[in-house]
Design an enzyme around this catalytic site. Structure first.
Site, short mmCIF file in Angstrom:
data_model
loop_
_atom_site.label_atom_id
_atom_site.label_comp_id
_atom_site.label_asym_id
_atom_site.label_seq_id
_atom_site.Cartn_x
_atom_site.Cartn_y
_atom_site.Cartn_z
N ASP A 1 66.75 49.64 -4.98
CA ASP A 1 65.63 50.40 -5.54
C ASP A 1 65.47 51.72 -4.80
O ASP A 1 65.13 52.74 -5.40
CB ASP A 1 64.33 49.59 -5.44
CG ASP A 1 64.27 48.50 -6.50
OD1 ASP A 1 64.89 48.66 -7.57
OD2 ASP A 1 63.60 47.47 -6.25
N ARG B 1 37.42 55.18 6.42
CA ARG B 1 37.95 55.21 7.78
C ARG B 1 38.93 54.06 7.90
O ARG B 1 38.58 52.92 7.58
CB ARG B 1 36.84 54.97 8.80
CG ARG B 1 36.19 56.23 9.27
CD ARG B 1 34.86 55.92 9.90
NE ARG B 1 34.04 57.12 9.81
CZ ARG B 1 33.93 58.01 10.78
NH1 ARG B 1 34.52 57.81 11.93
NH2 ARG B 1 33.20 59.09 10.62
P1 NAP Z 1 63.14 50.28 2.26
O1 NAP Z 1 62.58 50.17 3.63
O2 NAP Z 1 64.54 49.84 2.01
O3 NAP Z 1 62.15 49.61 1.17
C1 NAP Z 1 61.43 48.48 1.39
C2 NAP Z 1 61.72 47.48 0.30
O4 NAP Z 1 61.00 47.81 -0.88
C3 NAP Z 1 63.19 47.35 -0.09
O5 NAP Z 1 63.49 45.98 -0.19
C4 NAP Z 1 63.22 48.03 -1.46
O6 NAP Z 1 64.24 47.53 -2.28
C5 NAP Z 1 61.88 47.61 -2.00
N1 NAP Z 1 61.35 48.39 -3.13
C6 NAP Z 1 61.42 49.72 -3.37
N2 NAP Z 1 60.79 50.02 -4.52
C7 NAP Z 1 60.33 48.85 -5.03
C8 NAP Z 1 59.60 48.50 -6.21
N3 NAP Z 1 59.19 49.44 -7.07
N4 NAP Z 1 59.28 47.21 -6.41
C9 NAP Z 1 59.66 46.25 -5.53
N5 NAP Z 1 60.34 46.51 -4.41
C10 NAP Z 1 60.67 47.81 -4.17
O7 NAP Z 1 62.96 51.81 1.81
P2 NAP Z 1 63.33 52.38 0.37
O8 NAP Z 1 64.35 51.52 -0.28
O9 NAP Z 1 63.58 53.83 0.56
O10 NAP Z 1 61.98 52.19 -0.44
C11 NAP Z 1 60.85 52.97 -0.17
C12 NAP Z 1 59.66 52.12 -0.53
O11 NAP Z 1 59.46 51.14 0.47
C13 NAP Z 1 58.37 52.88 -0.58
O12 NAP Z 1 58.23 53.56 -1.81
C14 NAP Z 1 57.38 51.75 -0.41
O13 NAP Z 1 57.00 51.21 -1.66
C15 NAP Z 1 58.14 50.66 0.31
N6 NAP Z 1 57.48 50.39 1.58
C16 NAP Z 1 56.83 49.21 1.70
C17 NAP Z 1 56.11 48.92 2.85
C18 NAP Z 1 55.37 47.61 2.92
O14 NAP Z 1 55.43 46.83 1.99
N7 NAP Z 1 54.66 47.38 4.01
C19 NAP Z 1 56.03 49.84 3.87
C20 NAP Z 1 56.72 51.04 3.72
C21 NAP Z 1 57.44 51.31 2.55
P3 NAP Z 1 65.81 47.87 -2.00
O15 NAP Z 1 66.21 47.04 -0.83
O16 NAP Z 1 66.47 47.45 -3.28
O17 NAP Z 1 65.92 49.35 -1.73
#
Ligand code: NAP
Ligand code: MN
Length: 279
Positions: free
Chosen positions: A61, A164
């Site tokens: 993703d 906050r």
């Molecule tokens: P990453 O660290 O690899 O992403 C975290 C996980 O989120 C990966 O498993 C990614 O899938 C999955 N993901 C991304 N978009 C998704 C969606 N629309 N629905 C379900 N899962 C999804 O970093 P990245 O791949 O660049 O993704 C960035 C995204 O990470 C940000 O947009 C944010 O949504 C998410 N994130 C989540 C947290 C949290 O949940 N605490 C914190 C920071 C960021 P893949 O392994 O297939 O790439």
């Protein structure tokens, strides 16, 4: 086939001519990329990574998020499709084993375009600095660049609460299964033109109070975040993060633009949710 979104148009075979491939960069994705490239080239499809009709994302993703930001300036002319080389993705819903079938579909079959809503973010600055605007496919988070975020939250220009805490997260329906879900936000079907606001660790006591529940805003409502003291914010748009100084206000809403996915077969949203989270 069930109507997945409000906007679904049929595109006959042969309409896609120019393609690009966004790649995670690991050796497995690289091999898949070469395979797709060769098969499409043989069938007179032209590789054009500046003006593609179809962008094939090979990876996860996160790879599709990269592809989206690369082509965010020509969303009306670009359709996306995602192949996952790891676990099942929300945007990357074709497996590596299915890649030949996908290529055959691109060559010979018509397909549907489904459109999903995006988040529009506009940042206004003090001192007459030019405003900036951005699109996000998953979400935008607002944090302070030094610890506690203190900000007023307005809805349609009217003060709603004083926040906050660690931060605020504004997500799209397709982003609702990403960071938003980790913040106990609801999963929103992408046919609902909406954005969701969730809190990241708000402080709630007798002095400071926020609503605590996620809010879902319809297309015609805008939400503004205003600085209280510190005008410096860290904004993350999907995987990209940047500090913004001298901020006057940040406004969030459903974007006019949409992302277009090429759908060669139905894969309903709730089935993706089930397969990803329940198994
Ligand atoms: P990453 O660290 O690899 O992403 C975290 C996980 O989120 C990966 O498993 C990614 O899938 C999955 N993901 C991304 N978009 C998704 C969606 N629309 N629905 C379900 N899962 C999804 O970093 P990245 O791949 O660049 O993704 C960035 C995204 O990470 C940000 O947009 C944010 O949504 C998410 N994130 C989540 C947290 C949290 O949940 N605490 C914190 C920071 C960021 P893949 O392994 O297939 O790439
Ligand atoms: Mn990733």
């Amino acid at each position: 086939m069930g109507q997945e979104t409000l906007n679904m148009t049929n595109v006959p075979a042969g309409r896609l001519k120019r393609f690009a491939i966004e790649n995670r960069g690991d050796s497995f994705s690289d091999a898949l990329r070469s395979r797709i490239f060769e098969q499409l080239s043989v069938h007179k499809f032209v590789y054009d990574d500046l003006q593609p009709d179809l962008v094939i994302s090979v990876g996860g993703d996160g790879t599709l998020l990269q592809a989206f930001h690369r082509y965010a300036n020509r969303l009306n002319e670009t359709a996306f499709v995602g192949v996952h080389t790891g676990h099942l993705g929300f945007y990357a819903d074709w497996t590596a084993e299915e890649v030949d079938g996908l290529v055959q579909s691109i060559i010979g079959k018509g397909f549907n375009i489904v459109e999903y809503p995006l988040l529009h973010v506009s940042v206004e600055y003090i001192n007459e600095r030019t405003p900036e605007s951005f699109l996000a496919l998953n979400e935008c988070t607002v944090r302070s660049d030094e610890g506690l975020l203190v900000a007023d939250v307005l809805i349609k220009g009217e003060k709603f609460e004083s926040f906050r805490g660690d931060g605020l997260c504004f997500s799209t329906p397709t982003g609702s299964t990403a960071y938003n879900k980790g913040l106990s936000g609801a999963i929103i079907h992408p046919s609902l033109l909406s954005i969701q606001l969730t809190e990241i660790a708000s402080i709630n006591n007798r002095v400071y109070r926020t609503v605590g529940s996620p809010l879902i805003l319809p297309q015609h409502h805008r939400c503004q975040v205003l600085p209280v003291i510190d005008r410096s914010f860290t904004l993350s748009l999907d995987h990209l993060s940047r500090i913004h100084d001298q901020v006057k206000q940040i406004e969030f809403g459903v974007a006019d633009e949409k992302i277009r996915f090429a759908r060669f077969r139905p894969f309903p949203f709730w089935r993706r949710v089930r397969d990803s989270f329940i198994g």
